[in-house]
Design a protein around this motif. Structure first.
Motif, PDB file in Angstrom:
ATOM      1  N   LEU A   4       0.857  -1.181   0.000  1.00 60.99           N
ATOM      2  CA  LEU A   4       0.000   0.000   0.000  1.00 60.99           C
ATOM      3  C   LEU A   4       0.893   1.231   0.000  1.00 60.99           C
ATOM      4  O   LEU A   4       1.765   1.368   0.854  1.00 60.99           O
ATOM      5  N   VAL A   5       0.715   2.105  -0.981  1.00 53.84           N
ATOM      6  CA  VAL A   5       1.465   3.358  -1.050  1.00 53.84           C
ATOM      7  C   VAL A   5       0.542   4.494  -0.633  1.00 53.84           C
ATOM      8  O   VAL A   5      -0.565   4.628  -1.161  1.00 53.84           O
ATOM      9  N   VAL A   6       0.992   5.290   0.324  1.00 54.68           N
ATOM     10  CA  VAL A   6       0.219   6.438   0.796  1.00 54.68           C
ATOM     11  C   VAL A   6       0.999   7.701   0.455  1.00 54.68           C
ATOM     12  O   VAL A   6       2.106   7.916   0.954  1.00 54.68           O
ATOM     13  N   LEU A  11       3.522  13.227  -8.608  1.00 57.89           N
ATOM     14  CA  LEU A  11       4.805  12.748  -9.114  1.00 57.89           C
ATOM     15  C   LEU A  11       5.252  11.496  -8.363  1.00 57.89           C
ATOM     16  O   LEU A  11       5.791  10.556  -8.955  1.00 57.89           O
ATOM     17  N   ALA A  12       5.031  11.482  -7.050  1.00 61.83           N
ATOM     18  CA  ALA A  12       5.392  10.306  -6.259  1.00 61.83           C
ATOM     19  C   ALA A  12       4.528   9.115  -6.651  1.00 61.83           C
ATOM     20  O   ALA A  12       5.012   7.985  -6.751  1.00 61.83           O
ATOM     21  N   ARG A  13       3.247   9.359  -6.879  1.00 62.80           N
ATOM     22  CA  ARG A  13       2.351   8.283  -7.317  1.00 62.80           C
ATOM     23  C   ARG A  13       2.867   7.650  -8.602  1.00 62.80           C
ATOM     24  O   ARG A  13       2.926   6.426  -8.745  1.00 62.80           O
ATOM     25  N   LEU A  29      -0.908  -4.012  -5.565  1.00 68.84           N
ATOM     26  CA  LEU A  29      -0.432  -2.660  -5.287  1.00 68.84           C
ATOM     27  C   LEU A  29      -1.620  -1.713  -5.245  1.00 68.84           C
ATOM     28  O   LEU A  29      -2.440  -1.697  -6.160  1.00 68.84           O
ATOM     29  N   TRP A  30      -1.702  -0.952  -4.160  1.00 65.24           N
ATOM     30  CA  TRP A  30      -2.736   0.076  -4.042  1.00 65.24           C
ATOM     31  C   TRP A  30      -2.052   1.400  -3.748  1.00 65.24           C
ATOM     32  O   TRP A  30      -1.149   1.473  -2.912  1.00 65.24           O
ATOM     33  N   ILE A  31      -2.469   2.456  -4.418  1.00 65.35           N
ATOM     34  CA  ILE A  31      -1.913   3.788  -4.181  1.00 65.35           C
ATOM     35  C   ILE A  31      -3.049   4.701  -3.758  1.00 65.35           C
ATOM     36  O   ILE A  31      -4.010   4.899  -4.503  1.00 65.35           O
ATOM     37  N   GLU A  32      -2.951   5.215  -2.538  1.00 63.69           N
ATOM     38  CA  GLU A  32      -4.031   6.007  -1.960  1.00 63.69           C
ATOM     39  C   GLU A  32      -3.533   7.402  -1.573  1.00 63.69           C
ATOM     40  O   GLU A  32      -2.348   7.609  -1.314  1.00 63.69           O
ATOM     41  N   GLU A  33      -4.454   8.341  -1.504  1.00 58.89           N
ATOM     42  CA  GLU A  33      -4.135   9.711  -1.123  1.00 58.89           C
ATOM     43  C   GLU A  33      -3.880   9.813   0.379  1.00 58.89           C
ATOM     44  O   GLU A  33      -4.633   9.273   1.186  1.00 58.89           O
ATOM     45  N   CYS A  34      -2.823  10.528   0.738  1.00 61.19           N
ATOM     46  CA  CYS A  34      -2.486  10.731   2.150  1.00 61.19           C
ATOM     47  C   CYS A  34      -3.616  11.460   2.881  1.00 61.19           C
ATOM     48  O   CYS A  34      -3.878  11.203   4.051  1.00 61.19           O
TER      49      CYS A  34
END
Length: 216
Positions: A4-6, A11-13, A29-34
């Motif tokens: 999980l990417v927070v 650009l980081a995403r 892989l999941w990419i979520e907003e902080c």
């Protein structure tokens, strides 16, 4: 592994998407907003690791670290551009299990993920180990080499079948993939594990419980 990417930075995403989607050992892989804790906390029960990028305010990053750690067993790696001791200390005290500098992301990401998956802490090689030792109570990995242990179930099965002497076509038939894909997986796996022959592959498979040890 399931990651999980927070992050709150487009650009980081994009960077994480590029680095992680092609990895054979990443199952999901999941990419979520902080800024959306409801979104990423819902994923924490499914993830093995959480990567938190400090592209937003310090308070938001600290809140994300604490939320990830409060969920249970997930390990947290913070990716940061700030090497200042005050900020780093706050990350560790909030519960971070590892710290990776953005400038080292591409070169050290594999090592950092392997360290956290095996229960160790991690700090980028460019940070002094003396600093890390003041804030981390578990073993610290500095510039750890990628480990051959963190393999997916499919990768282990390819190793097992290859060690048993099955051809690429036979392995492909069993796993539902093409012989060419099997060859690609096997070549990459042997390079990753530092193996150069089938004899070494068989030995590795036995040492890691993928094949029974010879009797007697």
């Amino acid at each position: 592994m399931r990651i999980l990417v927070v992050t709150g930075c487009p650009l980081a995403r994009s960077a994480f998407q590029s680095l992680l989607t092609e990895r054979e050992d990443v199952e999901a892989l999941w990419i979520e907003e902080c800024k959306n804790p409801e979104g990423y906390t819902a994923r924490l029960g499914e993830a093995d690791l959480a990567l938190v990028a400090d592209c937003t305010s310090l308070d938001a990053v600290l809140a994300a670290i604490r939320a990830c750690k409060a969920s249970g067993e997930v390990r947290v790696l913070v990716v940061t551009g700030d090497a200042g001791e005050t900020v780093l200390r706050q990350y560790f005290q909030a519960g971070a299990d590892g710290l990776l500098l953005k400038k080292s992301l591409e070169s050290e990401l594999t090592a950092a993920l392997a360290a956290l998956l095996h229960g160790a802490k991690y700090v980028s090689a460019s940070l002094a180990s003396e600093f890390a030792a003041r804030y981390l109570t578990e073993p610290v990995a500095i510039a750890v080499k990628p480990s051959g242990e963190a393999l997916t179930a499919r990768q282990k099965e390819i190793i097992r079948l290859a060690a048993l002497g099955h051809t690429s076509r036979e392995i492909g038939d069993q796993l539902g993939i093409s012989p060419k894909t099997v060859e690609t997986h096997r070549t990459r796996l042997m390079a990753k594990l530092g193996l150069s022959s089938r004899a070494e592959l068989v030995e590795h498979a036995m040492q890691h419980g993928l094949l029974p040890a010879p009797a007697g």
